[in-house]
Design an enzyme around this catalytic site. Structure first.
Site, PDB file in Angstrom:
ATOM      1  N   ASN A 113      43.577  46.347  49.835  1.00 34.04           N
ATOM      2  CA  ASN A 113      43.649  46.331  48.372  1.00 34.04           C
ATOM      3  C   ASN A 113      44.371  47.592  47.915  1.00 34.04           C
ATOM      4  O   ASN A 113      43.786  48.670  47.889  1.00 34.04           O
ATOM      5  CB  ASN A 113      42.223  46.282  47.817  1.00 34.04           C
ATOM      6  CG  ASN A 113      42.184  46.382  46.306  1.00 34.04           C
ATOM      7  OD1 ASN A 113      43.215  46.558  45.660  1.00 34.04           O
ATOM      8  ND2 ASN A 113      40.990  46.288  45.756  1.00 34.04           N
TER       9      ASN A 113
ATOM     10  N   CYS B  51      44.302  50.662  44.180  1.00 35.60           N
ATOM     11  CA  CYS B  51      43.429  51.821  43.989  1.00 35.60           C
ATOM     12  C   CYS B  51      44.243  53.009  43.518  1.00 35.60           C
ATOM     13  O   CYS B  51      45.386  53.173  43.922  1.00 35.60           O
ATOM     14  CB  CYS B  51      42.759  52.197  45.310  1.00 35.60           C
ATOM     15  SG  CYS B  51      41.684  50.939  45.936  1.00 35.60           S
TER      16      CYS B  51
ATOM     17  N   LEU C  27      34.832  49.268  42.187  1.00 36.65           N
ATOM     18  CA  LEU C  27      34.752  49.196  43.653  1.00 36.65           C
ATOM     19  C   LEU C  27      33.494  49.836  44.235  1.00 36.65           C
ATOM     20  O   LEU C  27      33.517  50.435  45.318  1.00 36.65           O
ATOM     21  CB  LEU C  27      36.021  49.790  44.275  1.00 36.65           C
ATOM     22  CG  LEU C  27      37.299  48.999  43.952  1.00 36.65           C
ATOM     23  CD1 LEU C  27      38.549  49.788  44.302  1.00 36.65           C
ATOM     24  CD2 LEU C  27      37.298  47.653  44.672  1.00 36.65           C
TER      25      LEU C  27
ATOM     26  N   GLY D  67      42.549  32.643  38.728  1.00 41.22           N
ATOM     27  CA  GLY D  67      42.194  31.565  37.814  1.00 41.22           C
ATOM     28  C   GLY D  67      42.001  30.204  38.436  1.00 41.22           C
ATOM     29  O   GLY D  67      41.852  29.210  37.720  1.00 41.22           O
TER      30      GLY D  67
ATOM     31  N   ASN E 195      37.981  43.440  52.795  1.00 37.92           N
ATOM     32  CA  ASN E 195      38.896  44.033  51.825  1.00 37.92           C
ATOM     33  C   ASN E 195      38.690  45.543  51.884  1.00 37.92           C
ATOM     34  O   ASN E 195      37.553  46.015  51.796  1.00 37.92           O
ATOM     35  CB  ASN E 195      38.530  43.453  50.449  1.00 37.92           C
ATOM     36  CG  ASN E 195      39.420  43.922  49.318  1.00 37.92           C
ATOM     37  OD1 ASN E 195      39.138  44.959  48.722  1.00 37.92           O
ATOM     38  ND2 ASN E 195      40.448  43.155  49.006  1.00 37.92           N
TER      39      ASN E 195
HETATM   40  C1  LIG Z   1      33.819  41.108  39.539  1.00 39.39           C
HETATM   41  C2  LIG Z   1      35.084  41.201  40.331  1.00 39.39           C
HETATM   42  C3  LIG Z   1      35.154  42.096  41.413  1.00 39.39           C
HETATM   43  C4  LIG Z   1      36.319  42.202  42.173  1.00 39.39           C
HETATM   44  N1  LIG Z   1      36.370  43.067  43.226  1.00 39.39           N
HETATM   45  C5  LIG Z   1      37.491  43.134  44.003  1.00 39.39           C
HETATM   46  C6  LIG Z   1      37.541  43.954  45.155  1.00 39.39           C
HETATM   47  O1  LIG Z   1      36.571  44.619  45.505  1.00 39.39           O
HETATM   48  N2  LIG Z   1      38.700  44.009  45.868  1.00 39.39           N
HETATM   49  C7  LIG Z   1      39.809  43.257  45.520  1.00 39.39           C
HETATM   50  O2  LIG Z   1      40.836  43.324  46.186  1.00 39.39           O
HETATM   51  N3  LIG Z   1      39.773  42.437  44.435  1.00 39.39           N
HETATM   52  C8  LIG Z   1      38.647  42.367  43.672  1.00 39.39           C
HETATM   53  N4  LIG Z   1      38.605  41.504  42.598  1.00 39.39           N
HETATM   54  C9  LIG Z   1      39.772  40.669  42.298  1.00 39.39           C
HETATM   55  C10 LIG Z   1      39.601  39.241  42.859  1.00 39.39           C
HETATM   56  O3  LIG Z   1      39.454  39.280  44.243  1.00 39.39           O
HETATM   57  C11 LIG Z   1      40.779  38.358  42.474  1.00 39.39           C
HETATM   58  O4  LIG Z   1      41.965  38.917  42.996  1.00 39.39           O
HETATM   59  C12 LIG Z   1      40.956  38.210  40.989  1.00 39.39           C
HETATM   60  O5  LIG Z   1      39.700  38.153  40.356  1.00 39.39           O
HETATM   61  C13 LIG Z   1      41.761  36.987  40.589  1.00 39.39           C
HETATM   62  O6  LIG Z   1      41.158  35.795  41.011  1.00 39.39           O
HETATM   63  P1  LIG Z   1      40.172  34.889  40.074  1.00 39.39           P
HETATM   64  O7  LIG Z   1      40.874  34.697  38.759  1.00 39.39           O
HETATM   65  O8  LIG Z   1      39.955  33.629  40.837  1.00 39.39           O
HETATM   66  O9  LIG Z   1      38.926  35.679  39.897  1.00 39.39           O
HETATM   67  C14 LIG Z   1      37.428  41.401  41.831  1.00 39.39           C
HETATM   68  C15 LIG Z   1      37.347  40.505  40.770  1.00 39.39           C
HETATM   69  C16 LIG Z   1      36.187  40.385  40.021  1.00 39.39           C
HETATM   70  C17 LIG Z   1      36.148  39.413  38.885  1.00 39.39           C
END
Ligand SMILES: Cc1cc2nc3c(=O)[nH]c(=O)nc-3n(C[C@H](O)[C@H](O)[C@H](O)COP(=O)(O)O)c2cc1C
Ligand SMILES: Cc1cc2nc3c(=O)[nH]c(=O)nc-3n(C[C@H](O)[C@H](O)[C@H](O)COP(=O)(O)OP(=O)(O)OC[C@H]3O[C@@H](n4cnc5c(N)ncnc54)[C@H](O)[C@@H]3O)c2cc1C
Ligand SMILES: Cc1cc2nc3c(=O)[nH]c(=O)nc-3n(C[C@H](O)[C@H](O)[C@H](O)COP(=O)(O)OP(=O)(O)OC[C@H]3O[C@@H](n4cnc5c(N)ncnc54)[C@H](O)[C@@H]3O)c2cc1C
Ligand SMILES: Cc1cc2nc3c(=O)[nH]c(=O)nc-3n(C[C@H](O)[C@H](O)[C@H](O)COP(=O)(O)O)c2cc1C
Ligand code: FES
Ligand code: FES
Lengths: 299, 305, 305, 299
Positions: B128, B131, B74, B245, B100
């Site tokens: 979120n 944490c 984060l 995904g 977020n």
């Molecule tokens: C590199 C990266 C950074 C992320 N940073 C955050 C974040 O700052 N806050 C949050 O709530 N989720 C964060 N996530 C989670 C994504 O928002 C999402 O919930 C999760 O990746 C599942 O979706 P996806 O499979 O389409 O990536 C992050 C995911 C990735 C891969």
């Protein structure tokens, strides 16, 4: 010494494969038709290449542009086959299309003065080739120090020769050039009368660390090209961080005071570099992959 | 015949149901020259805290079969700089911006929410709750219904913005947490955040990630995400935003049919930055072909038997 | 130099650390003519109940990115027929046979354990606590530390066989459940069972599986499985058997380095029935190349820094 | 009518691709060098084919053997390209190696009497072709009824003709043969004077259901070849279950009493078929894919 213009205008391209060559079983050279990158890209920049089909693997692979041919609209990638992605790339055939993002990252800063001293370890010689190209065009003398495990891995040596660079070679097993690490060649060079105007290095982390130590406090700047695992490649995910040499706060101070490399970071408004906190991080994909040796911590 | 793609998520009006996922699309700026931001349903920016967070030591990402691990930690410049340096540029676009928010204590969440509630150009907050709660020994807020409740309740008090609770999948019962945050005043829930995972390098004999543990995302997690959306959509009556995904319109439609009112696209944008827009187009095409008039008609369709 | 591959898991002696995973290798018989069963560390047979279970309606399997969902529903002919018709044939081989046991009530678990304790040719019991507790409204035993404790405690009373508790990953804290079953008398723990997931067919607009929900396995889950093995190996002092997406020796070594004393191979055998044996060979090769003398030397190696 | 010998001795083969043909854009014919399967396999059996590389996708694809050529040591697969796996298969080239398990499953039971009536819907005609081959060798007269959406999908019709089968065709759009479902052809056939000795059918579930209804209570047996999603393909995972027509207990009773198809299940000691309980399931991979119509529930 000035950093190349920031490149906000990377794009996505379908680049046609023109040639795939295997100078050694585990090395591969791919020539691509990519006119915009060939014309706009700068030495040290990279492309982010999609590998496999239908979304797997999920991550693109970052590869430096080893040579730009603006006249022919072509670029060359030169890589070692290490895993699934590079293996897939090495199996491409002429006329296949490659999906890539580029040109990405901040390339090598260059100035009018020479000679340039290029230090490459293993496959790290790839991005240096494009520097040697640039030097030839600008008639700047270039000395290249190449290191590898054995002679067979020095497949790019002749390419540097063709670009009028003076090439010195070191191998771990002594099968070509001096026996020993490439940094021993650097030590020799630094003892010479004429100091280089600038040192550029790319290679494994321990080598870069050594180069950083050897050039610390010298009159000439030293630039290192780093590698780090990447997701987006364009500055959006903060996945490719590398620790800054000093803490974020300290760096911010250095910057306001007008330190060399840092200045540029501030100019380019890279907020995340300047975090106060125990550690500050820089992003290899957009703040680099080229850094001034003093900017980054290699521990 | 045109199809109505618009949805409303707890007061947040979107022209279509496709958002970016927090942390995977920066502040939009990084992609603005290749992706028409105005065509996104909403743009969700990175996790934002009161004070700047430095994030985790590298390596921060690792590839896995059909997925990836991340341990960014984060990293973010703190709410002040986000408000000053990032949000203004986004106001040039016609896209709702969701921020977020993250914190190590309940009051940190409250503080950042308060700051954003005062700011222009914020359409909604996504809380979120994955944490670590520093006061409670580092267990994440989102794994305990009471702590999750507390965060949402307190944030609810300081903002009138639509409030989305982002749930972690690393729990025994995601439906229980969902009910808890809705009771506390969340206008919507989004899920899933990443599944906790790790990877080891057998040559160095050490964990690959600098942080040892990381979050798994990408196609690999889709079946788990879809199941959790299914469970949560059956447990609460507020809108659900599904993610995990999603790579193409087929994936997105699965989430809608499971009961999500909107979807977010994360990891897939690393492969193809235009994936969210292609998904908008693909959903529209499907709806047209099958004779639907509104995207809301397919929401929860697989639940009716 | 030869390498010692043998391991001991809570009293179960194995010539190498590679087992088959329950439910994915039938009763061994199906593969005996193409896989030398004598070379397996142990052979784990399907979930076995007191009475025959019919299983779930089809479709029972679905492919997912780098994984698969299954909802077999623990179809099995019941312990009597397993003892009479399956175990005798396995006695012809020199491989320890582990029977995976299931039940809908604590007394069903106890009953099947008692029957197997009396039978020849059973080397250990693996207690699959991912079954719905019918008396408690269908929540699985394995998601509640007290119920998991109760099952293991009662089964422990009726058998002297090595007792392995097989943990479900669908929990907030797998370490807590692990501590609970060890306290109840488990000699070892194995994990992970499948992650709950689902998939929807957007043409039929219905869940793909006849049972709606299914269990995710295969490479997709490996990062989650490895993380849980890491957590559990740090929480209990009994041996851990790691599984979840293991396809090759590299994967297996990751689990060993995370702290597993042995591994099981499931989904990968569907692609390649000889995968478990190739993994034995690959582990041996790695150990030789790196100068280890015993496989036990790499167990937990990535935990020491 | 006797079931083919059980085949406990399936094995894993690396089969060389000899030819890949695309009679239609979305249909593909692959000829493989697989001498053991070509010699030992029976009509109605299938192979379980690995698709993709390095373990992805994780499941093999079941495909019937459309034709056996024991003399040349070759087999033919004929399939429709529907998803990732069949697409990958269709892109193979001559001399590629395919990893397959086979021969698998219980094929069609055959007897000396004729004529045989074959009913194929769409790509379901593939396994029937091997039956027509067998009939030709044994000089048994064969009538084939083929149904499809349009003429273009009837690419196997001429192959049946070459095997001396009498071919009748129905298409949904009337672009070839009778307009209507293939079951309307079946209705016509069943009205003829000479009843068939046996009916074999393969195709979509609704078609099989109809065939089952139309042949119920007739003097001749009817055998259906089913499809179900599979993991192992060899009876180990219980993933490919299909509900038995009657409850498990009832079937067990039928069996002791000596019912037709069930007898064989008992002989082959298939424990899982005979579960008491609300529903009994049979495994399509080893108890089938061919079943007597009365054995299986198609709802
Ligand atoms: C590199 C990266 C950074 C992320 N940073 C955050 C974040 O700052 N806050 C949050 O709530 N989720 C964060 N996530 C989670 C994504 O928002 C999402 O919930 C999760 O990746 C599942 O979706 P996806 O499979 O389409 O990536 C992050 C995911 C990735 C891969
Ligand atoms: C800016 C930049 C430029 C590069 N230029 C070159 C080049 O010109 N020639 C060359 O041979 N290599 C170069 N590399 C390294 C190259 O990216 C990796 O060798 C490659 O990604 C390996 O992919 P793989 O699928 O074959 O290996 P795998 O090990 O299977 O890859 C797994 C994951 O790890 C990542 N990864 C593995 N090794 C590295 C690495 N060294 N750096 C970054 N990510 C890695 C992959 O991208 C992938 O996400 C460069 C790296 C960076 C960051
Ligand atoms: C015994 C048997 C014999 C078969 N013979 C033939 C044949 O000769 N010609 C032919 O065209 N097709 C045949 N099929 C169907 C064929 O297996 C599927 O079309 C194929 O598996 C689709 O794979 P895909 O990756 O292209 O599709 P996808 O839809 O991407 O596959 C996803 C998953 O679903 C499974 N699946 C999808 N459709 C089917 C199906 N109809 N039956 C079973 N599993 C399915 C796949 O195997 C895979 O696991 C047969 C099926 C069985 C069970
Ligand atoms: C088809 C199938 C059937 C299974 N049956 C059982 C079972 O009867 N008992 C059990 O404890 N686990 C069962 N499992 C779970 C596996 O034993 C294993 O824990 C899980 O699949 C993860 O390992 P893998 O990814 O290597 O398959 C089954 C898994 C599959 C895929
Ligand atoms: S790779 Fe995403 S910020 Fe560098
Ligand atoms: S596919 Fe495994 S039992 Fe049939």
């Amino acid at each position: 010494m000035s950093w190349p213009e920031p490149e906000p205008s990377w794009n996505r391209f379908e680049a046609r494969v023109l040639k795939v060559d295997h100078p050694r079983e585990d090395h591969c050279l791919v020539v691509l038709e990519a006119p915009l990158i060939a014309r706009r890209g700068k030495p040290g920049q990279f492309v982010h290449v999609r590998v496999g089909g239908e979304g797997f693997p999920v991550l693109r692979r970052p590869l430096s542009v080893a040579a730009f041919h603006p006249d022919r609209g072509e670029i060359e990638l030169f890589f070692r086959i290490v895993g699934r992605g590079t293996k897939w790339l090495a199996q491409r055939k002429a006329n296949d299309l490659l999906d890539l993002l580029g040109p990405l990252g901040r390339g090598f800063p260059t100035g009018p003065g020479g000679p340039w001293l290029l230090v490459g370890g293993g496959i790290g010689s790839a991005p240096l080739l494009s520097l040697a190209q640039a030097a030839q065009r600008r008639r700047i003398p270039v000395v290249v120090l190449l290191g590898a495990k054995q002679q067979a891995e020095l497949v790019l040596a002749s390419r540097f020769g063709e670009l009028d660079a003076r090439v010195h070679v070191a191998t771990d097993d002594g099968s070509m050039g001096v026996k020993g690490p490439v940094t021993s060649l650097l030590a020799d060079q630094l003892k010479q009368n004429e100091p280089p105007a600038v040192v550029y290095a790319c290679g494994p982390k321990p080598m870069l660390k050594k180069v950083k130590e050897m050039t610390r406090g010298q009159a000439f700047p030293c630039y290192l090209s780093l590698e780090e695992r990447m997701a987006c490649g364009v500055g959006a995910c903060l996945g490719c961080s590398c620790a800054a040499e000093t803490t974020g706060t300290a760096r911010a101070t250095t910057c306001t005071e007008g330190g060399t490399g840092c200045e540029n970071l501030v100019q380019e408004n890279k907020v995340t570099d300047l975090l106060p906190g125990p550690v500050g991080y820089v992003r290899v994909c957009v703040d680099g992959p080229v850094f001034e040796a003093g900017e980054v911590s290699l521990d | 015949m045109t199809v109505d793609l618009s949805v409303e998520i707890g007061g947040l009006k979107m022209k279509n149901p496709v958002m970016t996922a927090s942390g995977t699309f920066g502040y939009g700026r990084e992609y603005a020259h290749v992706v028409d931001l105005n065509r996104l349903g909403a743009l969700v920016v990175k996790g934002t805290s009161v004070h700047p967070w430095a994030g985790n030591p590298p390596p921060r990402v690792a590839e896995t079969p059909a997925g990836m691990l991340n341990a960014i930690g984060l990293e973010n410049p703190g709410v002040d700089r986000v408000v000053k340096e990032e949000l203004p540029a986004l106001r040039a676009f016609h896209v709702p911006v969701v921020v977020n928010i993250v914190g190590h204590t309940v009051s940190e969440y409250v503080e950042v929410a308060r700051r954003l509630d005062d700011s222009d150009g914020v359409a909604a907050l996504e809380v979120n709750i994955s944490c670590p709660n520093v006061a409670e020994g580092g267990l994440t807020f989102g794994t305990d219904p009471d702590q999750a409740f507390e965060v949402l309740r307190r944030v609810r008090e300081v903002t009138r913005l639509p409030l989305i609770a982002k749930l972690t999948p690393n729990v025994t019962s995601v439906a229980e947490i969902a009910r808890s945050v809705v009771e506390a005043g969340a206008d919507a829930v989004s899920l899933i955040n990443t599944l906790l995972g790790m990877s080891i390098d057998i040559e160095t004999r050490r964990p690959v990630l600098g942080n040892t543990l990381g979050g798994l995302s990408g196609p690999a997690v889709k079946p788990v995400a879809l199941r959790m959306v299914w469970e949560v959509a059956g447990a609460v009556s507020v809108p659900v935003i599904g993610m995990g995904g999603i790579c193409n319109a087929r994936d997105a439609l699965e989430f809608l049919m499971a009961g999500a009112s909107a979807v977010a696209v994360g990891t897939a944008t690393f492969v193809d930055p235009t994936a969210p827009l292609k998904i908008v187009d693909g959903i529209e095409k499907y709806l047209k072909e099958k004779g639907f008039r509104k995207v809301t008609e397919v929401v929860g369709l697989a639940r009716r038997s």
